[in-house]
Scaffold this active site. Sequence first.
Site, short mmCIF file in Angstrom:
data_model
loop_
_atom_site.label_atom_id
_atom_site.label_comp_id
_atom_site.label_asym_id
_atom_site.label_seq_id
_atom_site.Cartn_x
_atom_site.Cartn_y
_atom_site.Cartn_z
CG ASP A 290 -60.50 60.13 88.24
OD1 ASP A 290 -61.27 60.76 88.98
OD2 ASP A 290 -60.15 58.95 88.48
CG ASP A 549 -66.65 55.76 87.18
OD1 ASP A 549 -66.40 56.90 86.73
OD2 ASP A 549 -66.70 55.51 88.39
CG ASP A 624 -65.90 60.70 91.83
OD1 ASP A 624 -66.92 60.08 91.50
OD2 ASP A 624 -64.75 60.27 91.62
CG HIS A 682 -72.86 56.67 93.56
ND1 HIS A 682 -72.75 55.36 93.97
CD2 HIS A 682 -71.68 56.96 92.93
CE1 HIS A 682 -71.57 54.88 93.61
NE2 HIS A 682 -70.91 55.82 92.98
#
Length: 950
Positions: A290, A549, A624, A682
Amino acid sequence: MGPLLVLWLAGCLSGTWAVDRGNFKTCDQSAFCKRQRALKPGQSPYRALLETLELTNTKLTLQLINDNNKVRLLLELYRLQGNMTRVKINELKPLKPRFEVPDVLINDPPTEPLSLLSRDENGVVLSLGADSQRLIVSAKPFRLDIMEGREVLLSLNSRGLLAFEHLRIRKDTISYKIKTKVNSMWENIKWVFSSKVDPEGTENKEETEAANEPTEGEEEKAKEDEKVEDGMWEETFKSHTDSKPNGPSSISLDFSLPGVENVYGIPEHADSLKLKATDGGDPYRLFNLDVFQYEVFNPMALYGAIPVMLSHSAQRTMGIFWLNAAETWVDISSNTAGKTVFGQMLDYVQGSSETPQTDVRWISESGIIDVFIMLGPTPTDVFSQYASLTGTQAFPPLSALAYHQCRWNYNDQEDVAAVDQGFDDHDIPYDFIWLDIEHTDGKRYFTWDPHKFPQPKDMLQGLLDKRRKMVTIVDPHIKVDSSYKIHNEIRSKGFYVKSKDGGDYEGWCWPGNSGYPDFTNPEMRAWWASMFAYDQYEGSMENMYTWNDMNEPSVFNGPEVTMHKDALHGNWENRDLHNLYGLYVQRATAEGLIERSGGVERPFVLARAFFAGSQRYGAVWTGDNAAEWEHLKISIPMCLSLSLVGVSFCGADVGGFFKSPSTELLVRWYQTGAYQPFFRAHAHLDTPRREPWLFGPENTALIREAVRQRYALLPYWYQLFYHAHHSGQPVMRPLWVEYPQDTATFSMDDQFLLGRDLLVHPVTEEGARGVTAYLPGKGEVWFDVHTFQKHNGAQNLYIPVTISSIPVFQRGGSIIPRKARVRRSSSCMEHDPYTLFVALSPKRFAQGELYIDDGHTFNFDKQKQFIHRRFSFANNALSSRNLAPGSQFTTFSWVEKIVILGASKPSKATLKTHDGKESQLEFEFDASMSVLTLRKPGVNAGLDWTVVLQ
C-alpha cells in the site's frame, strides 16, 4: 478507533501528499536482495551430474551440485504444448518442504515428449519439436540454451548467477546444540558397544573415527551453514523485526536474451512501458504494498505483482513467467542501454558487430525456481501461451465497461440520490455509483451506517428503476469487536491469519485494530463467499457489486505498511505467499457474487492488489494516484504493461485520487479515461467535490462529450472483452503488438491501440496546442473518427488540438459497430440500433465483427446464447454472416445506418435480406471527404444480409 490510530491517520492524510520512501525498502535494505546482488557474473559453481539424468515421456530430471558446498538440487525440464518450456529447480533433499505456488495455473500444463538427440561428457541435446528447436544442457558449469537452428533464443545461467540458498539448521540455537550433543553421545555409545567385541578397542575406534570424519563436501556445507551474515536469521527494518525461523532461503537465476533490446511487463510499477536497465540503481521490485501517492518513473513496488516479462524484437516475441509469490527483485542489463542515438548511429556506420543482448536476473526470497519460457514467436502466440497457463480475462457485465462515479465518500442516501439526479439533469450517462468505507457501520464491512444509509434497499431500488447499479467496498481487514458478527465467526472458525506465536494476527487499518482473514485457506474463502448471499449481506440486491481495496494486505502499523513476513497462513509464512493474498481475496469475493445468483450472473469485482491469474476474477486499477499531469501520462504505460500480462480490465482514477485537478487536467483525464478499459472517476475525502457539472457549462459539455463517446463505442468494447475472455488477446495494446517489425513503435507509450482497429493518442500535456501521433503500417490508411479525414500510415502526423480534441483514428480495412443513441445507462441502450463505420483499405476491403448477448449472465457460455457476426466489405458489397452457427440468441436491435469511409459514389445501393427480399437504400455521398452514408437499412443485427453498391 483508537487515539493512536487517529493521530497516525492525521499525519498521513494531511500536509504534503507524497510517498515516504523511508517506509519502503531498497535492495540494500532487503537482506536477501543485497546478498544475492553481491554475487557478480562469473563461472557458476553449479555442475550437472549427467549420470543422474532420467528421461520419461513427460519430463527430464537431472541433479545439479554446487561444487562449493556440495548441496544438490533437482532440475526438472518439461516440454509443454504450445511451444513452451518449463524449468523447475528445487533442493534434492530439503530440510523441510519449500513453497510451490498453488491455484495460479488453471490446470497441470499438458506436456509433449522430449527426445534425446545427443549426449557426451559435456552435456546433452534435446529436441523441442517444431522448427528445429533444441534444448542444450551443458554440464560444467551448468547452463541451459534454447536454440532454433543456429540461433540462441534464450540462455539460463549463462552469467553464472544461479543461486539457491538451501534450508539449514541454525548453528547457534539450543536445538542445534542439543542435536550435536546427542549425536556425539550416540557415537560414544556405539564405540563402547563395539569395544566389547574388540577389548583393545583400537581397531574399531580407529574405524569409527574415520567414519565420523566429515567428507570434503560436508565440511564445505558445514562452513557455509555456520556463516552468518546480517539479515540471514533475523532482520530489522525501522522498528520491525522479522524473526526468519527458516533462515536464508532465497533463490536467483539469470536469463540472457541475444538480439533483444526491448523488454516489457512485470507490473506493477509507475514507469515507462519499455523496462529500463537497472545498473547503478535498484532492481524492479515485485512485492504487493500500500504505497501512499506513489512517485512516477520509479522501480518501487506498488499494489500488485505479476512476475511475467515479455521480450520483443523485429524477429521474435517471447515471455518469461517466474512463478513465485515471495518478494521478488528483477535486475535488467543491456549492452545497448545508455547509448545515445548518436552512439547507435556510429555503431551502424562503423559496422559494429556487437549483437544487442538483454540480461535479466530474477531474485526471490523463498520458494523454488519454477519458470515458464514462452517461445512465441509472435505477440499473439505469447498471449495465447500465457492464457493457457493462467487463464483469460473474466468477461465482465457490459455495464461494467461503462462509466463509474466514485468518491471517498458519498455522505448518505440523500447524497447518492442527488448525485444520481445530477447526471440526469446534465444529460451525462453513468452506470455505477460507488460507496467507500464511510457507508459502513463503523468500518464494519457487510454493514450499513444506520443513520446515513438506513434504507439501503430503497436506495438500490431507486437506482435499479433507472437501470443503474452500485458498488460497495468490502475490505479484507476485519474490525476486532466482539459485537461484530463477521469477526466473531472468523475467530470462532479459526480463519484468521496467525502471528508467529500462534495467536490471531492483528494490525491497524481503517477500523482500528483489525484481524486478517486467511484467504489462502479454501474453507475461509468458501465462508467469505457465503457472506455475499442476499440473506447474509443485509440490504444488498442484485444490482450491487463489490470493491476489494487494501488487499495487499494493508497493515498501517506493519513493516512497509503490510503484514509481517513471519505471520502464518497454515504451515506457510506470509513471506512465501505474500503476493498471492490479493488474488485470493478477489477470487473469494467473485465466487460469492456468482453463488448469490445461483451461478447465473457474472460478477464485477474491483481489486487493488493482484498476481498472475487475477485476470480470471475481475478488474484492477492503478491505485492512489494524484491530480498531476505526470500521473495522467503514466496511466497509459501502467495499463499497457498490465494488458501484456493478461490483465485487460485496467484503469486509473479519473482526475487523480489525491489533490485537486485543474479544469483542463480534469477534462483531459476524462478524455483519456474514456478510451481506457476501466473508466471510473474517484477522489480523496479531503478534496473538493468534482462531479462533472461543477466546473462550469463549457467543461460540463466537454466531459459529457467524452463520456458519450465511451457509450457510443460500448459495442466495440464488449466485442474486445469477449475476445480477451475467449483467447487471451489484450484489449488495450502497444502499437508493436500489431506492428511487430516496426521498430519505431517499440518504445511508444503515449498512444495505444484498442484491439487492432482504433488508435488513440490522448492529449496529456498541459496547454497543448498539438500532438504528434505515429500512424503505423506502410501502405495502410487511417481515418480520423471525428472528421473522417484520411491519413497514410507509416508517418508521424502533427495534429492541432483544442480543449475538445481527442485524437482517435480508425484503421483502414476495419468495420466498427457503434450505438449513436446514448441514454442514461448502458442497460437503457440494450435494444437500440447500431451504426456501422466501415473504413476501407487502399484495396477497398474491410472486415469487422459484432458480438451480442444478454450482457450480464453466463448463458453465453453455458447455453451458447449469443450472436457473433462477421462484417465484410469486398467487391463493392457489405455483408453480415454468422460466425457461431451453433449459438442461439435473438436481439431486437437493428442496423440503422452504415457510414463508409474512403468510398466512391454509387449509382444505387441494394439491400438483400436473409429471406431473399431486395430493396433500395437511401444514401448520401460527401465527395470532399469520400464518405458514403447509407440510411435506414432496418435489418435485424442478428440476421444475414448484404448491401451491394453499383
